[in-house]
Design an enzyme around this catalytic site. Structure first.
Site, PDB file in Angstrom:
ATOM      1  N   ASP A 159      30.730  48.308  28.862  1.00 16.97           N
ATOM      2  CA  ASP A 159      30.641  49.609  28.185  1.00 16.97           C
ATOM      3  C   ASP A 159      29.227  49.818  27.642  1.00 16.97           C
ATOM      4  O   ASP A 159      28.658  50.916  27.728  1.00 16.97           O
ATOM      5  CB  ASP A 159      31.652  49.654  27.030  1.00 16.97           C
ATOM      6  CG  ASP A 159      33.024  49.173  27.468  1.00 16.97           C
ATOM      7  OD1 ASP A 159      33.682  49.888  28.215  1.00 16.97           O
ATOM      8  OD2 ASP A 159      33.413  48.046  27.092  1.00 16.97           O
ATOM      9  N   HIS A 187      37.741  47.621  23.774  1.00 15.48           N
ATOM     10  CA  HIS A 187      37.402  47.954  25.168  1.00 15.48           C
ATOM     11  C   HIS A 187      38.541  48.823  25.710  1.00 15.48           C
ATOM     12  O   HIS A 187      39.441  48.343  26.403  1.00 15.48           O
ATOM     13  CB  HIS A 187      37.239  46.677  26.000  1.00 15.48           C
ATOM     14  CG  HIS A 187      37.049  46.963  27.464  1.00 15.48           C
ATOM     15  ND1 HIS A 187      35.987  47.678  27.958  1.00 15.48           N
ATOM     16  CD2 HIS A 187      37.813  46.661  28.543  1.00 15.48           C
ATOM     17  CE1 HIS A 187      36.095  47.785  29.270  1.00 15.48           C
ATOM     18  NE2 HIS A 187      37.203  47.184  29.649  1.00 15.48           N
TER      19      HIS A 187
HETATM   20  N1  LIG Z   1      36.554  43.762  29.956  1.00  9.50           N
HETATM   21  C1  LIG Z   1      36.100  44.494  30.946  1.00  9.50           C
HETATM   22  O1  LIG Z   1      35.079  45.204  30.791  1.00  9.50           O
HETATM   23  C2  LIG Z   1      36.766  44.505  32.298  1.00  9.50           C
HETATM   24  C3  LIG Z   1      37.952  43.872  32.512  1.00  9.50           C
HETATM   25  N2  LIG Z   1      38.583  43.897  33.746  1.00  9.50           N
HETATM   26  C4  LIG Z   1      39.857  43.181  33.900  1.00  9.50           C
HETATM   27  O2  LIG Z   1      39.625  41.919  34.534  1.00  9.50           O
HETATM   28  C5  LIG Z   1      40.849  41.451  35.122  1.00  9.50           C
HETATM   29  C6  LIG Z   1      40.618  40.925  36.526  1.00  9.50           C
HETATM   30  O3  LIG Z   1      40.209  41.981  37.367  1.00  9.50           O
HETATM   31  P1  LIG Z   1      40.016  41.755  38.965  1.00  9.50           P
HETATM   32  O4  LIG Z   1      39.245  40.529  39.236  1.00  9.50           O
HETATM   33  O5  LIG Z   1      39.537  43.049  39.487  1.00  9.50           O
HETATM   34  O6  LIG Z   1      41.537  41.553  39.387  1.00  9.50           O
HETATM   35  P2  LIG Z   1      42.112  40.816  40.697  1.00  9.50           P
HETATM   36  O7  LIG Z   1      43.556  41.163  40.773  1.00  9.50           O
HETATM   37  O8  LIG Z   1      41.238  41.060  41.867  1.00  9.50           O
HETATM   38  O9  LIG Z   1      41.961  39.285  40.318  1.00  9.50           O
HETATM   39  C7  LIG Z   1      42.705  38.682  39.310  1.00  9.50           C
HETATM   40  C8  LIG Z   1      42.906  37.239  39.699  1.00  9.50           C
HETATM   41  O10 LIG Z   1      43.551  36.590  38.613  1.00  9.50           O
HETATM   42  C9  LIG Z   1      44.512  35.714  39.158  1.00  9.50           C
HETATM   43  N3  LIG Z   1      45.498  35.355  38.143  1.00  9.50           N
HETATM   44  C10 LIG Z   1      46.633  36.008  37.791  1.00  9.50           C
HETATM   45  N4  LIG Z   1      47.294  35.311  36.864  1.00  9.50           N
HETATM   46  C11 LIG Z   1      46.585  34.200  36.617  1.00  9.50           C
HETATM   47  C12 LIG Z   1      46.764  33.085  35.769  1.00  9.50           C
HETATM   48  N5  LIG Z   1      47.839  32.969  34.975  1.00  9.50           N
HETATM   49  N6  LIG Z   1      45.812  32.119  35.768  1.00  9.50           N
HETATM   50  C13 LIG Z   1      44.739  32.210  36.563  1.00  9.50           C
HETATM   51  N7  LIG Z   1      44.527  33.230  37.411  1.00  9.50           N
HETATM   52  C14 LIG Z   1      45.426  34.219  37.423  1.00  9.50           C
HETATM   53  C15 LIG Z   1      45.073  36.470  40.362  1.00  9.50           C
HETATM   54  O11 LIG Z   1      45.760  35.607  41.261  1.00  9.50           O
HETATM   55  C16 LIG Z   1      43.794  37.057  40.937  1.00  9.50           C
HETATM   56  O12 LIG Z   1      43.167  36.166  41.860  1.00  9.50           O
HETATM   57  C17 LIG Z   1      41.814  42.654  35.034  1.00  9.50           C
HETATM   58  O13 LIG Z   1      42.684  42.472  33.918  1.00  9.50           O
HETATM   59  C18 LIG Z   1      40.885  43.819  34.815  1.00  9.50           C
HETATM   60  O14 LIG Z   1      41.536  44.899  34.181  1.00  9.50           O
HETATM   61  C19 LIG Z   1      37.992  44.531  34.800  1.00  9.50           C
HETATM   62  C20 LIG Z   1      36.781  45.170  34.637  1.00  9.50           C
HETATM   63  C21 LIG Z   1      36.090  45.224  33.379  1.00  9.50           C
HETATM   64  O1  LIG Z   2      39.049  50.248  33.556  1.00 11.82           O
HETATM   65  C1  LIG Z   2      39.603  49.185  33.932  1.00 11.82           C
HETATM   66  O2  LIG Z   2      40.802  48.989  33.981  1.00 11.82           O
HETATM   67  C2  LIG Z   2      38.675  48.051  34.264  1.00 11.82           C
HETATM   68  C3  LIG Z   2      37.781  47.942  33.113  1.00 11.82           C
HETATM   69  O3  LIG Z   2      38.126  47.402  32.097  1.00 11.82           O
HETATM   70  C4  LIG Z   2      36.526  48.707  33.153  1.00 11.82           C
HETATM   71  O4  LIG Z   2      36.040  49.061  34.231  1.00 11.82           O
HETATM   72  O5  LIG Z   2      35.982  48.947  32.077  1.00 11.82           O
END
Ligand SMILES: NC(=O)C1=CN([C@@H]2O[C@H](COP(=O)(O)OP(=O)(O)OC[C@H]3O[C@@H](n4cnc5c(N)ncnc54)[C@H](O)[C@@H]3O)[C@@H](O)[C@H]2O)C=CC1
Ligand SMILES: O=C([O-])CC(=O)C(=O)O
Length: 326
Positions: A159, A187
């Site tokens: 952000d 967030h």
């Molecule tokens: N804080 C922030 O600014 C942001 C946060 N996110 C969040 O990050 C997270 C991951 O996003 P992506 O990589 O795009 O999702 P994704 O679905 O591509 O990858 C998530 C991975 O976590 C694994 N996983 C699920 N449960 C698990 C567990 N108990 N232990 C270990 N691994 C586990 C899945 O098998 C998968 O490989 C989401 O919750 C998303 O909303 C995404 C973008 C920005």
């Molecule tokens: O918006 C979402 O769900 C993924 C995220 O946290 C971001 O891009 O800031």
């Protein structure tokens, strides 16, 4: 060369993992003199995909990569870890708010908090990326009572970076001209990006734009940027999230620059009247591997109301997961 440090990444076979691991292994997160051992966690059905990622990491021949462990066992993944990036969690789809993920994801973080408590280094630095990141960080922290609560942080750096670019573009400058940006709070769509304290070319950003644009364009654009990416890409931000995770850890480990600061979701000590113990995003300066909340930042009436609204949302999220907070 320094001794290697152990870096745990959860959700390592996922989208963000795929962009993040190569940055960590290349040295862009912890510096080009810091060898790393990667301890990669994902769930059992993702082990084949994770093995493919390991093969690609091998194929990069990174000089700083001193070892890789792939596992579906949190106790193995967090063993002696110095850093942990908790990415593994379900992402949201179109039409969802991040807190709608609380039910699906919260249990992951209570289990991992316990594993961190029992197996990681007591000095571990933890960044929670999985959404809703602030409340998942709170759950992790509360399940790791033997570790200093200050060691658990949540990611609002994406952000922060988004806000820097938006104001740079509006004022015809570059991000190099922007300093002292702050994202306050959660967030989520209630986060408050603060242009009263941000500076462009050393001047208060708020004086370079009109209040109407600030309130009705800038703030909602930053708040809704994640949703806009989901709409455009059909999947949530991954490369920019990985970039921000690396930035967050780098600032924490190697320090912030001069008088500038960064936004980090950290354990509230009551600064700015925010309830103690919430994981709230504040302006932070980092030095010697530690962070501090910047004090004395101007908070006017407009900011105060926005900061209270995002605090209120965090309190409600905390109340919704009370059963996971020992
Ligand atoms: N804080 C922030 O600014 C942001 C946060 N996110 C969040 O990050 C997270 C991951 O996003 P992506 O990589 O795009 O999702 P994704 O679905 O591509 O990858 C998530 C991975 O976590 C694994 N996983 C699920 N449960 C698990 C567990 N108990 N232990 C270990 N691994 C586990 C899945 O098998 C998968 O490989 C989401 O919750 C998303 O909303 C995404 C973008 C920005
Ligand atoms: O918006 C979402 O769900 C993924 C995220 O946290 C971001 O891009 O800031």
């Amino acid at each position: 060369m320094k001794a290697p440090v152990r870096v745990t990444v959860t959700g390592a076979a996922g989208q963000i993992g795929y962009a993040l691991l190569f940055r960590i292994a290349s040295g862009s997160m912890l510096g080009d003199d810091q060898p790393v051992i990667l301890q990669l966690l994902d769930i059992t059905p993702a082990m084949d995909a994770l093995e493919g990622v390991r093969m690609e990491l091998d194929d990069c021949a990174f000089p700083l990569l001193a070892g890789i462990t792939c596992t579906d066992n949190p106790n193995v993944a967090f063993k002696d870890a110095d850093y942990a990036l908790l990415v593994g969690a379900r992402p949201r789809g179109p039409g969802m708010e991040r807190k709608d993920l609380l039910e699906a994801n919260a249990a992951i973080f209570s289990a991992q908090g316990k594993a961190i408590n029992d197996h990681a280094s007591k000095n571990i630095k933890v960044l929670v990326v999985g959404n809703p990141a602030n409340t998942n960080a709170l759950i992790t922290q509360r399940n790791a009572p033997d570790i200093d609560p200050r060691n658990f942080t949540a990611m609002t750096r994406l952000d922060h970076n988004r806000a820097m670019t938006q104001i740079a573009q509006k004022t015809g400058k570059t991000v190099n001209d922007v300093t002292n940006m702050t994202i306050w709070g959660n967030h989520s769509a209630t986060q408050y990006p603060d242009l009263f304290n941000a500076k462009v070319d050393g001047k208060p950003a708020i004086e370079l734009v009109d209040q109407e644009w600030y309130e009705n364009d800038f703030i909602p654009t930053v708040q809704q940027r994640g949703a806009a990416i989901i709409k455009a890409r059909g999947a949530s931000s991954a490369a920019s999230a990985a970039n921000a995770a690396s930035d967050h850890m780098r600032s924490w480990a190697l320090g912030t620059e001069g008088d500038d600061w960064v936004s980090m979701g950290v354990y509230s000590d009551g600064s700015y009247g925010i309830a103690e113990g919430l994981i709230y995003s504040f302006p932070c300066r980092c030095k010697d591997g530690d962070w501090e909340i910047v004090q004395g930042v101007e908070v006017g009436e407009f900011s105060r109301a926005k900061m209270a609204a995002t605090e209120q949302e965090l309190s409600e999220e905390r109340d919704a997961v009370q059963h996971l907070l020992p």
